[in-house]
Design a protein around this motif. Sequence first.
Motif, PDB file in Angstrom:
ATOM      1  N   UNK A  46      48.409  43.404  41.139  1.00 52.67           N
ATOM      2  CA  UNK A  46      47.429  44.823  40.866  1.00 52.67           C
ATOM      3  C   UNK A  46      46.669  45.558  41.286  1.00 52.67           C
ATOM      4  N   UNK A  47      46.651  46.480  41.433  1.00 49.62           N
ATOM      5  CA  UNK A  47      46.256  47.672  42.447  1.00 49.62           C
ATOM      6  C   UNK A  47      44.779  47.230  43.053  1.00 49.62           C
ATOM      7  N   UNK A  48      43.522  46.666  42.038  1.00 47.39           N
ATOM      8  CA  UNK A  48      42.727  46.871  42.196  1.00 47.39           C
ATOM      9  C   UNK A  48      42.241  45.426  43.155  1.00 47.39           C
ATOM     10  N   UNK A  49      43.144  44.515  42.699  1.00 50.82           N
ATOM     11  CA  UNK A  49      43.611  43.352  43.748  1.00 50.82           C
ATOM     12  C   UNK A  49      43.604  43.539  45.127  1.00 50.82           C
ATOM     13  N   UNK A  50      44.611  44.273  44.647  1.00 49.56           N
ATOM     14  CA  UNK A  50      45.352  44.287  46.276  1.00 49.56           C
ATOM     15  C   UNK A  50      44.527  45.528  46.945  1.00 49.56           C
ATOM     16  N   UNK A  51      44.294  45.863  46.602  1.00 54.79           N
ATOM     17  CA  UNK A  51      42.557  47.130  47.550  1.00 54.79           C
ATOM     18  C   UNK A  51      41.698  45.715  47.640  1.00 54.79           C
ATOM     19  N   UNK A  52      41.149  45.035  47.126  1.00 61.14           N
ATOM     20  CA  UNK A  52      40.164  44.169  47.724  1.00 61.14           C
ATOM     21  C   UNK A  52      40.736  42.959  48.637  1.00 61.14           C
ATOM     22  N   UNK A  53      42.245  42.183  48.396  1.00 61.02           N
ATOM     23  CA  UNK A  53      43.114  41.913  49.810  1.00 61.02           C
ATOM     24  C   UNK A  53      42.736  42.547  50.731  1.00 61.02           C
ATOM     25  N   UNK A  54      43.282  43.843  51.017  1.00 62.27           N
ATOM     26  CA  UNK A  54      43.969  44.756  51.997  1.00 62.27           C
ATOM     27  C   UNK A  54      42.187  44.878  52.839  1.00 62.27           C
ATOM     28  N   UNK A  55      41.419  44.961  52.029  1.00 62.42           N
ATOM     29  CA  UNK A  55      39.622  45.058  52.396  1.00 62.42           C
ATOM     30  C   UNK A  55      39.094  44.092  53.499  1.00 62.42           C
ATOM     31  N   UNK A  56      39.239  42.617  52.162  1.00 65.34           N
ATOM     32  CA  UNK A  56      39.269  41.602  52.712  1.00 65.34           C
ATOM     33  C   UNK A  56      39.238  40.901  54.362  1.00 65.34           C
ATOM     34  N   UNK A 214      38.780  44.007  40.186  1.00 61.79           N
ATOM     35  CA  UNK A 214      40.191  43.766  40.101  1.00 61.79           C
ATOM     36  C   UNK A 214      40.124  42.734  38.384  1.00 61.79           C
ATOM     37  N   UNK A 215      39.520  41.272  39.094  1.00 68.95           N
ATOM     38  CA  UNK A 215      39.820  40.442  38.535  1.00 68.95           C
ATOM     39  C   UNK A 215      39.424  40.344  36.758  1.00 68.95           C
ATOM     40  N   UNK A 216      38.160  41.001  36.790  1.00 66.94           N
ATOM     41  CA  UNK A 216      37.290  41.058  35.787  1.00 66.94           C
ATOM     42  C   UNK A 216      37.904  42.209  34.703  1.00 66.94           C
ATOM     43  N   UNK A 217      38.890  43.353  35.476  1.00 72.50           N
ATOM     44  CA  UNK A 217      39.960  44.037  35.102  1.00 72.50           C
ATOM     45  C   UNK A 217      41.078  43.551  33.993  1.00 72.50           C
ATOM     46  N   UNK A 218      41.436  41.959  34.591  1.00 69.82           N
ATOM     47  CA  UNK A 218      42.781  41.271  34.246  1.00 69.82           C
ATOM     48  C   UNK A 218      42.824  40.818  35.293  1.00 69.82           C
ATOM     49  N   UNK A 219      43.313  41.228  36.698  1.00 65.93           N
ATOM     50  CA  UNK A 219      44.406  41.353  36.987  1.00 65.93           C
ATOM     51  C   UNK A 219      43.976  39.321  37.831  1.00 65.93           C
ATOM     52  N   UNK A 220      45.046  39.202  38.491  1.00 63.42           N
ATOM     53  CA  UNK A 220      45.402  38.266  38.768  1.00 63.42           C
ATOM     54  C   UNK A 220      45.709  37.782  40.488  1.00 63.42           C
ATOM     55  N   UNK A 221      44.665  36.746  40.824  1.00 65.72           N
ATOM     56  CA  UNK A 221      45.442  36.544  41.794  1.00 65.72           C
ATOM     57  C   UNK A 221      46.995  36.214  41.860  1.00 65.72           C
ATOM     58  N   UNK A 222      47.938  36.538  43.421  1.00 66.44           N
ATOM     59  CA  UNK A 222      48.993  36.399  43.363  1.00 66.44           C
ATOM     60  C   UNK A 222      49.760  35.123  44.245  1.00 66.44           C
ATOM     61  N   UNK A 223      50.771  34.300  43.881  1.00 67.82           N
ATOM     62  CA  UNK A 223      50.783  33.491  45.054  1.00 67.82           C
ATOM     63  C   UNK A 223      50.607  33.180  46.726  1.00 67.82           C
ATOM     64  N   UNK A 224      50.373  32.188  46.945  1.00 65.17           N
ATOM     65  CA  UNK A 224      50.370  32.543  48.405  1.00 65.17           C
ATOM     66  C   UNK A 224      50.584  33.616  49.597  1.00 65.17           C
TER      67      UNK A 224
END
Length: 362
Positions: A46-56, A214-224
């Motif tokens: 999901x877009x917001x989870x992806x943004x979080x992973x990119x920043x991290x 992102x997780x709070x809005x319903x997104x999920x952690x992606x596969x490894x």
Amino acid sequence: MRVTTTDKAVAGIDLHIQRYAFLALAAAALFGASTPFAKVLLGEISPVVLAGLLYLGGGCGLALSLFIRGSGPRPREAPLAARDWGWLAGAILAGGVVAPVLLLWGLSGSGAAETSLLLSFEAVITALIAAAFFREAVGARVWSGALVMLAGGIVLAYDPRAPLALSAHSLAIVAACAGWAVDNNLTRKIAAADPVVTTVIKGLAAGSFNLALGLGLGGKLPAMGAATGALALGFVAYGVSLVLYTRALRHLGAARTAAHFSTAPFIGAAIAIFALGEPFTVSFATALLLMLVATWLVLTERHAHEHRHEPMGHAHRHVHDEHHQHAHRGDEGAEPHAHWHEHPPLTHSHPHLPDLHHRHRH
């Protein structure tokens, strides 16, 4: 003290200016190149989870580099000063927290074409804030370059089939651009400090916030595999790119750095054409021409006049050039090096940009 700069010194300063402009363009290249690959990852994240992973990815990757560097030679960058933490907190809040939330809400009621058009305003807003609130000298060529770059972004993103209308959602996207513009200007205030350290802090803080959102809005952690790809992409596009951007801010100021960084969408579009097989269009060719004109306008700017440096003291990476004729208190290491030093009053004339030593009024 009054100094007259020789023609040889003038040529050297111009080369110095161009070098840091290319740092800003390199930052844009790394960030722009990430866009096509981020689009691929959006199919799994999901877009917001992806943004979080990119920043991290940017923060964690650079934190690892700091750990490795800690066992090596003495660092040649200045640490964050006590007065820097407020500016850094403001930059994180504006660019890493408020802007993504505004963009997310704006996206919920705006089309992709409209969003791309509105995001082109970031460089112009950065220049406006720099000139109006931080008294940065922004000349006619920089304004022209920013506006030409804006026109190129509009041409690149414009879709005649998509409806364009002024709404609360579109205003939220413009407000998100303003948030990133504030981030750019506040980061300029701390550009003397180690850019790797500031990027680590910004990446970890913004990444944690966006991932939790992102997780709070319903997104999920992606596969490894997808998560690893996102973190690696973030290290390059949000980590290394931001370090280069901050180094450019130190020497060019916010308006010029943002103008150069506006080339990122064109670089992303070019990679999508040549690497992913997207069509080469008249719009892209026109936008590319406008980007080249805008870059030429900013790169060929020449700003020179007699100016006075007031007494000041600070710490940053430097060599012993015309502005750094100070004595050392001990073994400061080979140049370039970083330590606290003081500048006596100095009056002279030479080409310059709003770097750490040229933030005088005009």
